[in-house]
Write a protein that holds these residues in place. Structure first.
Motif, PDB file in Angstrom:
ATOM      1  N   ALA A  26      46.763  56.985  16.218  1.00 48.57           N
ATOM      2  CA  ALA A  26      45.949  56.306  17.226  1.00 48.57           C
ATOM      3  C   ALA A  26      44.788  55.582  16.571  1.00 48.57           C
ATOM      4  CB  ALA A  26      45.418  57.309  18.242  1.00 48.57           C
ATOM      5  N   GLY A  27      44.335  54.524  17.233  1.00 50.80           N
ATOM      6  CA  GLY A  27      43.188  53.786  16.741  1.00 50.80           C
ATOM      7  C   GLY A  27      41.906  54.424  17.191  1.00 50.80           C
ATOM      8  N   PRO A  28      40.781  53.775  16.948  1.00 48.55           N
ATOM      9  CA  PRO A  28      39.489  54.304  17.327  1.00 48.55           C
ATOM     10  C   PRO A  28      39.304  54.241  18.832  1.00 48.55           C
ATOM     11  CG  PRO A  28      39.244  52.082  16.527  1.00 48.55           C
ATOM     12  CD  PRO A  28      40.688  52.462  16.324  1.00 48.55           C
ATOM     13  N   HIS A  29      38.286  54.942  19.324  1.00 51.44           N
ATOM     14  CA  HIS A  29      37.967  54.878  20.741  1.00 51.44           C
ATOM     15  C   HIS A  29      37.645  53.435  21.109  1.00 51.44           C
ATOM     16  CE1 HIS A  29      37.732  59.228  21.037  1.00 51.44           C
ATOM     17  NE2 HIS A  29      37.050  59.218  19.930  1.00 51.44           N
ATOM     18  N   GLY A  30      38.041  53.002  22.284  1.00 58.62           N
ATOM     19  CA  GLY A  30      37.765  51.644  22.748  1.00 58.62           C
ATOM     20  C   GLY A  30      39.043  51.001  23.218  1.00 58.62           C
ATOM     21  N   GLN A  31      38.957  50.029  24.086  1.00 61.64           N
ATOM     22  CA  GLN A  31      40.153  49.459  24.687  1.00 61.64           C
ATOM     23  C   GLN A  31      40.937  48.585  23.717  1.00 61.64           C
ATOM     24  OE1 GLN A  31      37.184  49.884  26.376  1.00 61.64           O
ATOM     25  NE2 GLN A  31      38.285  51.600  27.241  1.00 61.64           N
ATOM     26  N   GLY A  32      40.318  48.054  22.704  1.00 60.42           N
ATOM     27  CA  GLY A  32      40.992  47.200  21.762  1.00 60.42           C
ATOM     28  C   GLY A  32      40.030  46.885  20.647  1.00 60.42           C
ATOM     29  N   ARG A  33      40.494  46.177  19.656  1.00 60.14           N
ATOM     30  CA  ARG A  33      39.638  45.917  18.509  1.00 60.14           C
ATOM     31  C   ARG A  33      38.483  44.977  18.855  1.00 60.14           C
ATOM     32  NH1 ARG A  33      39.145  48.988  14.723  1.00 60.14           N
ATOM     33  NH2 ARG A  33      41.341  49.010  14.179  1.00 60.14           N
ATOM     34  N   VAL A  34      38.770  43.914  19.594  1.00 60.23           N
ATOM     35  CA  VAL A  34      37.728  42.946  19.940  1.00 60.23           C
ATOM     36  C   VAL A  34      37.235  43.229  21.350  1.00 60.23           C
ATOM     37  CG1 VAL A  34      37.165  40.513  20.196  1.00 60.23           C
ATOM     38  CG2 VAL A  34      38.787  41.234  18.435  1.00 60.23           C
ATOM     39  N   HIS A  35      35.937  43.329  21.496  1.00 58.13           N
ATOM     40  CA  HIS A  35      35.345  43.697  22.778  1.00 58.13           C
ATOM     41  C   HIS A  35      34.688  42.477  23.413  1.00 58.13           C
ATOM     42  CE1 HIS A  35      36.114  47.835  21.645  1.00 58.13           C
ATOM     43  NE2 HIS A  35      35.516  47.587  20.500  1.00 58.13           N
ATOM     44  N   GLN A  36      35.443  41.784  24.228  1.00 61.31           N
ATOM     45  CA  GLN A  36      34.928  40.609  24.924  1.00 61.31           C
ATOM     46  C   GLN A  36      34.268  41.035  26.233  1.00 61.31           C
ATOM     47  OE1 GLN A  36      34.837  37.680  23.723  1.00 61.31           O
ATOM     48  NE2 GLN A  36      36.519  37.415  22.273  1.00 61.31           N
ATOM     49  N   THR A  37      33.178  40.371  26.581  1.00 60.61           N
ATOM     50  CA  THR A  37      32.493  40.666  27.833  1.00 60.61           C
ATOM     51  C   THR A  37      33.290  40.114  29.006  1.00 60.61           C
ATOM     52  OG1 THR A  37      30.356  40.548  26.714  1.00 60.61           O
ATOM     53  CG2 THR A  37      30.348  40.394  29.126  1.00 60.61           C
ATOM     54  N   ALA A  38      33.617  40.964  29.956  1.00 59.60           N
ATOM     55  CA  ALA A  38      34.381  40.528  31.126  1.00 59.60           C
ATOM     56  C   ALA A  38      33.480  39.729  32.061  1.00 59.60           C
ATOM     57  CB  ALA A  38      34.948  41.736  31.865  1.00 59.60           C
ATOM     58  N   PRO A  39      34.024  38.755  32.779  1.00 58.46           N
ATOM     59  CA  PRO A  39      33.209  37.995  33.732  1.00 58.46           C
ATOM     60  C   PRO A  39      32.749  38.895  34.871  1.00 58.46           C
ATOM     61  CG  PRO A  39      35.530  37.467  34.000  1.00 58.46           C
ATOM     62  CD  PRO A  39      35.426  38.310  32.768  1.00 58.46           C
ATOM     63  N   LEU A  40      31.625  38.548  35.467  1.00 51.74           N
ATOM     64  CA  LEU A  40      31.122  39.330  36.596  1.00 51.74           C
ATOM     65  C   LEU A  40      32.062  39.247  37.784  1.00 51.74           C
ATOM     66  CD1 LEU A  40      27.315  38.392  36.506  1.00 51.74           C
ATOM     67  CD2 LEU A  40      28.504  40.250  35.317  1.00 51.74           C
ATOM     68  N   SER A  41      32.774  38.145  37.902  1.00 47.64           N
ATOM     69  CA  SER A  41      33.719  37.936  38.998  1.00 47.64           C
ATOM     70  C   SER A  41      34.720  36.873  38.577  1.00 47.64           C
ATOM     71  CB  SER A  41      32.983  37.487  40.265  1.00 47.64           C
ATOM     72  OG  SER A  41      33.898  37.066  41.262  1.00 47.64           O
ATOM     73  N   GLU A  42      35.937  36.995  39.090  1.00 47.98           N
ATOM     74  CA  GLU A  42      36.947  35.963  38.858  1.00 47.98           C
ATOM     75  C   GLU A  42      36.864  34.848  39.899  1.00 47.98           C
ATOM     76  OE1 GLU A  42      38.703  35.823  36.291  1.00 47.98           O
ATOM     77  OE2 GLU A  42      38.612  37.857  35.459  1.00 47.98           O
ATOM     78  N   ALA A  43      36.048  35.069  40.934  1.00 46.16           N
ATOM     79  CA  ALA A  43      35.911  34.059  41.991  1.00 46.16           C
ATOM     80  C   ALA A  43      35.123  32.859  41.463  1.00 46.16           C
ATOM     81  CB  ALA A  43      35.198  34.660  43.203  1.00 46.16           C
ATOM     82  N   PRO A  44      35.360  31.671  41.992  1.00 47.87           N
ATOM     83  CA  PRO A  44      34.565  30.499  41.577  1.00 47.87           C
ATOM     84  C   PRO A  44      33.122  30.646  42.028  1.00 47.87           C
ATOM     85  CG  PRO A  44      35.964  29.950  43.455  1.00 47.87           C
ATOM     86  CD  PRO A  44      36.391  31.318  43.007  1.00 47.87           C
ATOM     87  N   HIS A  45      32.193  30.165  41.205  1.00 52.37           N
ATOM     88  CA  HIS A  45      30.778  30.202  41.581  1.00 52.37           C
ATOM     89  C   HIS A  45      30.498  28.938  42.390  1.00 52.37           C
ATOM     90  CE1 HIS A  45      26.667  31.896  40.088  1.00 52.37           C
ATOM     91  NE2 HIS A  45      26.810  31.929  41.396  1.00 52.37           N
ATOM     92  N   ASP A  46      30.675  29.040  43.697  1.00 48.82           N
ATOM     93  CA  ASP A  46      30.750  27.852  44.551  1.00 48.82           C
ATOM     94  C   ASP A  46      29.760  27.939  45.708  1.00 48.82           C
ATOM     95  OD1 ASP A  46      31.726  25.406  45.405  1.00 48.82           O
ATOM     96  OD2 ASP A  46      33.357  26.291  46.576  1.00 48.82           O
ATOM     97  N   ASP A  47      28.490  28.195  45.396  1.00 46.48           N
ATOM     98  CA  ASP A  47      27.470  28.326  46.437  1.00 46.48           C
ATOM     99  C   ASP A  47      27.338  27.060  47.276  1.00 46.48           C
ATOM    100  OD1 ASP A  47      27.123  30.695  45.175  1.00 46.48           O
ATOM    101  OD2 ASP A  47      25.051  30.363  44.553  1.00 46.48           O
ATOM    102  N   ALA A  48      27.564  25.918  46.659  1.00 42.45           N
ATOM    103  CA  ALA A  48      27.335  24.652  47.352  1.00 42.45           C
ATOM    104  C   ALA A  48      28.198  24.513  48.597  1.00 42.45           C
ATOM    105  CB  ALA A  48      27.602  23.480  46.410  1.00 42.45           C
ATOM    106  N   HIS A  49      29.355  25.176  48.604  1.00 42.38           N
ATOM    107  CA  HIS A  49      30.246  25.115  49.761  1.00 42.38           C
ATOM    108  C   HIS A  49      30.161  26.378  50.619  1.00 42.38           C
ATOM    109  CE1 HIS A  49      31.989  22.010  47.110  1.00 42.38           C
ATOM    110  NE2 HIS A  49      32.348  21.426  48.241  1.00 42.38           N
ATOM    111  N   GLY A  50      29.101  27.149  50.422  1.00 42.51           N
ATOM    112  CA  GLY A  50      28.915  28.339  51.241  1.00 42.51           C
ATOM    113  C   GLY A  50      29.819  29.498  50.870  1.00 42.51           C
ATOM    114  N   ASN A  51      30.429  29.450  49.675  1.00 49.64           N
ATOM    115  CA  ASN A  51      31.279  30.543  49.216  1.00 49.64           C
ATOM    116  C   ASN A  51      30.479  31.396  48.239  1.00 49.64           C
ATOM    117  OD1 ASN A  51      33.199  32.266  48.233  1.00 49.64           O
ATOM    118  ND2 ASN A  51      34.624  30.687  47.553  1.00 49.64           N
ATOM    119  N   PHE A  52      30.052  32.561  48.695  1.00 49.86           N
ATOM    120  CA  PHE A  52      29.207  33.428  47.870  1.00 49.86           C
ATOM    121  C   PHE A  52      29.975  34.615  47.289  1.00 49.86           C
ATOM    122  CE2 PHE A  52      26.101  31.727  51.110  1.00 49.86           C
ATOM    123  CZ  PHE A  52      25.494  30.810  50.245  1.00 49.86           C
ATOM    124  N   GLN A  53      31.294  34.521  47.229  1.00 52.37           N
ATOM    125  CA  GLN A  53      32.083  35.662  46.767  1.00 52.37           C
ATOM    126  C   GLN A  53      31.727  36.051  45.336  1.00 52.37           C
ATOM    127  OE1 GLN A  53      33.943  37.376  48.802  1.00 52.37           O
ATOM    128  NE2 GLN A  53      34.482  38.894  47.242  1.00 52.37           N
TER     129      GLN A  53
END
Length: 332
Positions: A26-53
């Motif tokens: 087994a490898g070391p603790h951790g999900q994988g070798r490279v640790h990329q920061t996950a986005p806060l949300s997969e939704a589009p950042h679309d405040d201008a159209h009233g979508n605050f998801q």
């Protein structure tokens, strides 16, 4: 030399769970070798159209955001009010929500899945139920009980397990910031998820170097980078051309990993690879929410200001319906 394609491009996954001995492969603790920061949300950042998801998922976390979408507007606002109180209490308790407090809250919600995984494993490790996990508890839960001097006498690759045990103990000592050999939940989280904690950065780099530096010269050579376990992944075949995936990895090493172009990776370069610098996403979102809600422009938020812009922070049945209408209108 003929190279065999493998899953090495994903590098290796850590051993999962705490029951039984970990695999020596087994490898070391951790999900994988490279640790990329996950986005806060997969939704589009679309405040201008009233979508605050995007804002809802960033502020609450995805699962809790879904719960809020099922609430009435009144209940959603009431719960938001309680969250505002929690943010302030977790900070300086001065009755205002500062940028730092807002950022800390967003970071906290985004790490909920990590805390949940630690909570799920807590009872496995905290065998004496005293609310802390000692090194001996963690060792015994992971590797089994052994009398002193008899460690791993019943397994074939005893030396490998001894090295794994020593490595885990070293990581535990780094995670145990107060040095009492007892891990709090926060310290156990640092042990299990070191990539999430700045003070664990050096141990992540050290473990990566140890895994890949097969000739023990203190560096990762290009062949070590491409093939961590050479004997398992290629065989000598004179005249054979390297496959495309190997050529690609070699180019990646030269162009993006070997920053000082000396043909090898030192600790700093390994750190840049496995823990790449990333934008402080919670801070960016906290700034956005503050700027959109700070009516009097004093650089902080009152409870009234947050509740006055509540539909940007949290959803409800009403806002969920409105966002559905907006998406439908855009599709048309």
């Amino acid at each position: 030399m003929m190279w065999r394609p493998s899953l090495l491009l994903l590098l290796w996954l850590l051993r999962q769970g705490a029951q039984g001995k970990p695999s020596p492969d087994a490898g070391p603790h951790g999900q994988g070798r490279v640790h990329q920061t996950a986005p806060l949300s997969e939704a589009p950042h679309d405040d201008a159209h009233g979508n605050f998801q995007y804002d809802h998922e960033a502020f609450l976390g995805r699962d809790v955001a879904k719960e809020f979408d099922q609430l009435s507007p009144e209940e959603s606002q009431a719960r938001l009010g309680r969250i505002v109180d929690r943010m302030d209490r977790a900070g300086d308790g001065d009755g205002w929500v500062s940028l730092a407090e807002l950022r800390a809250w967003i970071a906290h919600t985004q790490q909920r899945h990590i805390r949940d995984s630690v909570s799920a494993a807590w009872d496995t490790y905290d065998t004496d139920r005293d609310g802390r996990v000692g090194w001996e508890e963690l060792r015994n839960a992971t590797y089994g009980h052994y009398a002193p001097g008899e460690e791993f006498h019943d397994v074939e690759d005893a030396e490998t397990y001894k090295k794994m045990l020593a490595r885990d103990e070293r990581r535990f000592r780094v995670a145990d910031q107060d040095g009492d050999s007892m891990a709090t939940r926060e310290e156990l989280t640092a042990f299990l998820h070191p990539e999430e904690f700045p003070h664990m950065r050096d141990i992540v780099i050290a473990e990566t170097l140890e895994d890949l530096d097969k000739n023990r010269d203190g560096y990762v050579q290009v062949e070590e980078y491409i093939v961590p376990y050479p004997a398992d992944l290629y065989s000598e075949e004179p005249g054979e051309e390297e496959p495309a995936w190997v050529q690609t990895e070699r180019q990646q090493f030269q162009d993006f990993r070997d920053l000082n172009k000396d043909g090898r990776l030192d600790g700093k370069e390994v750190g840049h690879w496995v823990l790449p610098p990333s934008q402080d996403q919670p801070l960016v979102e906290a700034n956005h929410l503050l700027q959109e809600s700070d009516i009097d422009k004093d650089g902080r938020l009152s409870k009234a200001e947050i509740l006055g812009n509540w539909n940007m922070f949290v959803g409800s049945q009403a806002t969920n319906y409105g966002e559905d209408l907006t998406r439908h209108h855009d599709e048309l």
